[in-house]
Design a protein around this motif. Structure first.
Motif, PDB file in Angstrom:
ATOM      1  N   MET A 119       0.826  -1.204   0.000  1.00 41.15           N
ATOM      2  CA  MET A 119       0.000   0.000   0.000  1.00 41.15           C
ATOM      3  C   MET A 119       0.862   1.257   0.000  1.00 41.15           C
ATOM      4  N   GLY A 120       1.935   1.229   0.778  1.00 36.21           N
ATOM      5  CA  GLY A 120       2.832   2.374   0.823  1.00 36.21           C
ATOM      6  C   GLY A 120       3.613   2.541  -0.458  1.00 36.21           C
ATOM      7  N   SER A 121       4.110   1.444  -1.010  1.00 40.39           N
ATOM      8  CA  SER A 121       4.894   1.521  -2.237  1.00 40.39           C
ATOM      9  C   SER A 121       4.025   1.894  -3.432  1.00 40.39           C
ATOM     10  N   ARG A 122       2.715   1.646  -3.325  1.00 44.73           N
ATOM     11  CA  ARG A 122       1.811   2.057  -4.401  1.00 44.73           C
ATOM     12  C   ARG A 122       1.814   3.577  -4.542  1.00 44.73           C
ATOM     13  N   LEU A 123       1.875   4.281  -3.426  1.00 46.43           N
ATOM     14  CA  LEU A 123       1.970   5.740  -3.495  1.00 46.43           C
ATOM     15  C   LEU A 123       3.268   6.156  -4.173  1.00 46.43           C
ATOM     16  N   LEU A 162       5.367   4.606   5.525  1.00 42.37           N
ATOM     17  CA  LEU A 162       5.317   6.001   5.088  1.00 42.37           C
ATOM     18  C   LEU A 162       6.082   6.913   6.040  1.00 42.37           C
ATOM     19  N   VAL A 163       6.045   6.621   7.327  1.00 42.15           N
ATOM     20  CA  VAL A 163       6.775   7.441   8.298  1.00 42.15           C
ATOM     21  C   VAL A 163       8.275   7.371   8.050  1.00 42.15           C
ATOM     22  N   TRP A 164       8.776   6.168   7.753  1.00 40.49           N
ATOM     23  CA  TRP A 164      10.212   5.990   7.584  1.00 40.49           C
ATOM     24  C   TRP A 164      10.700   6.284   6.166  1.00 40.49           C
ATOM     25  N   ALA A 165       9.897   5.935   5.161  1.00 40.95           N
ATOM     26  CA  ALA A 165      10.338   6.125   3.772  1.00 40.95           C
ATOM     27  C   ALA A 165       9.877   7.454   3.190  1.00 40.95           C
ATOM     28  N   GLY A 166       8.754   7.983   3.660  1.00 38.99           N
ATOM     29  CA  GLY A 166       8.191   9.207   3.098  1.00 38.99           C
ATOM     30  C   GLY A 166       9.164  10.383   3.019  1.00 38.99           C
ATOM     31  N   PRO A 167       9.910  10.689   4.104  1.00 37.75           N
ATOM     32  CA  PRO A 167      10.843  11.823   4.029  1.00 37.75           C
ATOM     33  C   PRO A 167      11.938  11.650   2.981  1.00 37.75           C
ATOM     34  N   ALA A 168      12.176  10.428   2.550  1.00 36.35           N
ATOM     35  CA  ALA A 168      13.226  10.176   1.559  1.00 36.35           C
ATOM     36  C   ALA A 168      12.712  10.249   0.122  1.00 36.35           C
ATOM     37  N   PHE A 169      11.401  10.443  -0.054  1.00 39.69           N
ATOM     38  CA  PHE A 169      10.850  10.517  -1.408  1.00 39.69           C
ATOM     39  C   PHE A 169      11.496  11.641  -2.210  1.00 39.69           C
ATOM     40  N   ALA A 170      11.878  12.727  -1.532  1.00 38.18           N
ATOM     41  CA  ALA A 170      12.500  13.858  -2.229  1.00 38.18           C
ATOM     42  C   ALA A 170      13.786  13.421  -2.929  1.00 38.18           C
ATOM     43  N   THR A 226      -2.930  -1.296   8.429  1.00 42.97           N
ATOM     44  CA  THR A 226      -2.810   0.149   8.635  1.00 42.97           C
ATOM     45  C   THR A 226      -1.516   0.491   9.366  1.00 42.97           C
ATOM     46  N   ALA A 227      -1.206  -0.286  10.391  1.00 45.90           N
ATOM     47  CA  ALA A 227       0.017  -0.025  11.163  1.00 45.90           C
ATOM     48  C   ALA A 227       1.267  -0.215  10.301  1.00 45.90           C
ATOM     49  N   ALA A 228       1.277  -1.266   9.496  1.00 43.37           N
ATOM     50  CA  ALA A 228       2.443  -1.524   8.649  1.00 43.37           C
ATOM     51  C   ALA A 228       2.605  -0.450   7.577  1.00 43.37           C
ATOM     52  N   ALA A 229       1.505  -0.078   6.927  1.00 46.08           N
ATOM     53  CA  ALA A 229       1.562   0.947   5.888  1.00 46.08           C
ATOM     54  C   ALA A 229       1.981   2.294   6.471  1.00 46.08           C
ATOM     55  N   SER A 230       1.450   2.620   7.634  1.00 44.57           N
ATOM     56  CA  SER A 230       1.813   3.886   8.275  1.00 44.57           C
ATOM     57  C   SER A 230       3.287   3.901   8.650  1.00 44.57           C
ATOM     58  N   SER A 231       3.782   2.773   9.134  1.00 43.37           N
ATOM     59  CA  SER A 231       5.198   2.686   9.484  1.00 43.37           C
ATOM     60  C   SER A 231       6.076   2.886   8.251  1.00 43.37           C
ATOM     61  N   ALA A 288       4.133  11.288   5.495  1.00 42.81           N
ATOM     62  CA  ALA A 288       4.920  10.845   6.648  1.00 42.81           C
ATOM     63  C   ALA A 288       4.345  11.430   7.933  1.00 42.81           C
ATOM     64  N   ALA A 289       3.880  12.674   7.852  1.00 43.71           N
ATOM     65  CA  ALA A 289       3.290  13.316   9.031  1.00 43.71           C
ATOM     66  C   ALA A 289       1.874  12.826   9.283  1.00 43.71           C
ATOM     67  N   MET A 290       1.131  12.535   8.228  1.00 47.56           N
ATOM     68  CA  MET A 290      -0.269  12.097   8.366  1.00 47.56           C
ATOM     69  C   MET A 290      -0.528  10.906   7.438  1.00 47.56           C
ATOM     70  N   PRO A 291       0.009   9.750   7.755  1.00 46.60           N
ATOM     71  CA  PRO A 291      -0.135   8.583   6.860  1.00 46.60           C
ATOM     72  C   PRO A 291      -1.578   8.154   6.643  1.00 46.60           C
TER      73      PRO A 291
END
Length: 461
Positions: A296-300, A378-386, A371-376, A354-357
């Motif tokens: 779910m997270g990698s789909r984003l 995004l929290v850890w990988a989201g800031p690195a999307f840049a 939900t917990a796994a997907a949120s985790s 990352a702030a609001m998964p």
């Protein structure tokens, strides 16, 4: 007696100046945005096709859904190689020739590119028809799931040449600085694929219900029509290149000019697919909820990729023409501007999720474990999307300069970090969040490594 006028006073016929090349003189950021917008629209449309296909394959049953999951990495590999890797090599060679003022060479390169695309399509057809079943079995395909995968694969890859020709010829047109026609073609292809694939797959409007074969036939039909349109557009004289079939000669250096960028760049899609496959295999050991959450997270991440690619593809002709014209400083300015813009656009979305998964995760599930796994993730990988967005964009810019080795090495580093580090963490019994943090760290290494390679690599005509 007549007196000759002085030489400098004799009437002369005015020769109109050659039209200025806007890609060499226009302000960089506005020009990039103008070129990137149609690419972004086309790539988002292509992404929506995957969503639509998943929706109506889901109506065919669970086995077809599992079957398409087996085939998807190879479909993605075909698209990424033909559009992003070899396509970038095609756009790079043509834009550098135009930048150097040699349009005859650019036209000849276009014909050589078409031959490369046709041969690559035939190679994919032969490979997948002979070894497809073995590939899918290796990925875990069995019984009905394997048969569903084969129904889709046989039809689709029998026409792999059409996919390669569409993406190759679209790259030819992009190399001239025209982003509109390729984008319109890809959007039209997407619409035809959704309509025909859905109708034949589900048996709508009185048509026979062909299942997975019908879904694949939709894609095959769409890309065949797209290839025919682009061939007509280039041959009709409406494009910015005047193709000369009568004076055409096979020239080894032209194949080399395309392949020295495109062939090396093809390693990048292979790395991407391997990274996904290896990490998915590792996470499978953590249970269904963790694997589903990662998906779910990698789909984003997959949906954000077109943003980076839009800026990157737009930068290829700008960089290539600047390098061809000897304007290396401008070429570098284009690359950095595109990379920073892509990093900001993709990174902003990464920071938000990352702030609001829950903004993303709640769209798909209410299961606590998923939900917990997907949120985790995004929290850890989201800031690195840049960093991922910047690296993906600079990869394309480096194609424009025909200096793609460094970005490919950065992709190799990402693969080794995710594969080797992930296997070590899993064997040590580390919690799932450490694997997600590893993915984020690998994105940072990829982005910074790509930027460093461009900074240290000498660009020249």
């Amino acid at each position: 007696m007549t007196i000759d006028a002085p030489l400098d006073m004799r009437p002369t016929t005015a020769v109109p100046p050659a039209p200025a090349n806007g890609l060499l003189t226009s302000p960089i950021l506005p020009t990039l945005l103008n070129l990137a917008l149609p690419n972004a629209i086309a790539m988002v449309g292509t992404t929506l096709v995957a969503v639509a296909e998943t929706a109506y394959i889901g109506r065919l049953g669970t086995e077809p859904l599992a079957g398409i999951a087996l085939v998807f990495p190879f479909v993605m590999l075909t698209q990424m190689m033909s559009a992003g890797a070899m396509g970038g090599g095609v756009s790079s060679a043509i834009s550098r020739a135009i930048g150097a003022g040699n349009r005859d060479r650019a036209a000849d390169l276009a014909l050589h590119a078409a031959m490369i695309g046709a041969c690559a399509g035939i190679f994919f057809t032969v490979t997948m028809l002979i070894f497809g079943r073995a590939f899918y079995t290796l990925l875990g395909g069995r019984g009905g799931v394997l048969e569903q995968a084969m129904q889709y694969s046989h039809v689709l890859f029998s026409g792999a040449m059409a996919i390669w020709l569409v993406n190759t010829l679209a790259s030819v047109v992009r190399g001239t600085g025209d982003m509109r026609i390729p984008s319109v073609t890809l959007i039209g292809t997407a619409l035809v694929q959704i309509a025909v694939g859905g109708a034949l797959g589900l048996g709508l409007f009185g048509l026979p219900r062909l299942g997975m074969a019908g879904v694949a036939a939709g894609q095959l039909t769409a890309f065949t029509l797209g290839a025919i349109f682009l061939i007509w557009y280039l041959v009709s004289g409406r494009s910015r290149l005047a193709l000369n079939f009568k004076g055409f000669k096979f020239q080894r250096d032209m194949f080399f000019d395309i392949l020295r960028v495109g062939a090396v760049a093809c390693l990048s899609p292979l790395q991407t697919v391997l990274t996904v496959l290896i990490f998915t295999k590792i996470l499978a050991g953590y249970g269904t909820a963790t694997l589903a959450g990662y998906g779910m997270g990698s789909r984003l991440e997959f949906l954000l990729t077109p943003i980076a690619f839009a800026f990157g593809v737009a930068s290829v002709p700008m960089v290539g023409m600047a390098v061809g014209a000897g304007l290396v400083t401008r070429a570098r300015q284009v690359a950095w501007t595109a990379g920073i813009a892509a990093g900001i656009a993709v990174g902003a979305i990464g920071l938000i999720v990352a702030a609001m998964p829950s903004l993303w995760v709640s769209l798909f599930t209410s299961d606590p474990g998923v939900t917990a796994a997907a949120s985790s993730y995004l929290v850890w990988a989201g800031p690195a999307f840049a960093f991922f967005g910047m690296g993906a964009c600079l990869y394309f810019s480096s194609q424009g300069a025909a200096k793609v080795g460094g970005p490919v090495m950065a992709g190799t580093a990402r693969l080794l970090i995710v594969g080797g580090g992930g296997a070590w963490l899993a064997s040590a019994g580390a919690p799932a969040w450490t694997l997600f943090a590893l993915v984020g760290a690998a994105m940072v290494v990829y982005g910074l490594g790509t930027a460093l390679s461009i900074r240290l690599t000498r660009w020249s005509k």
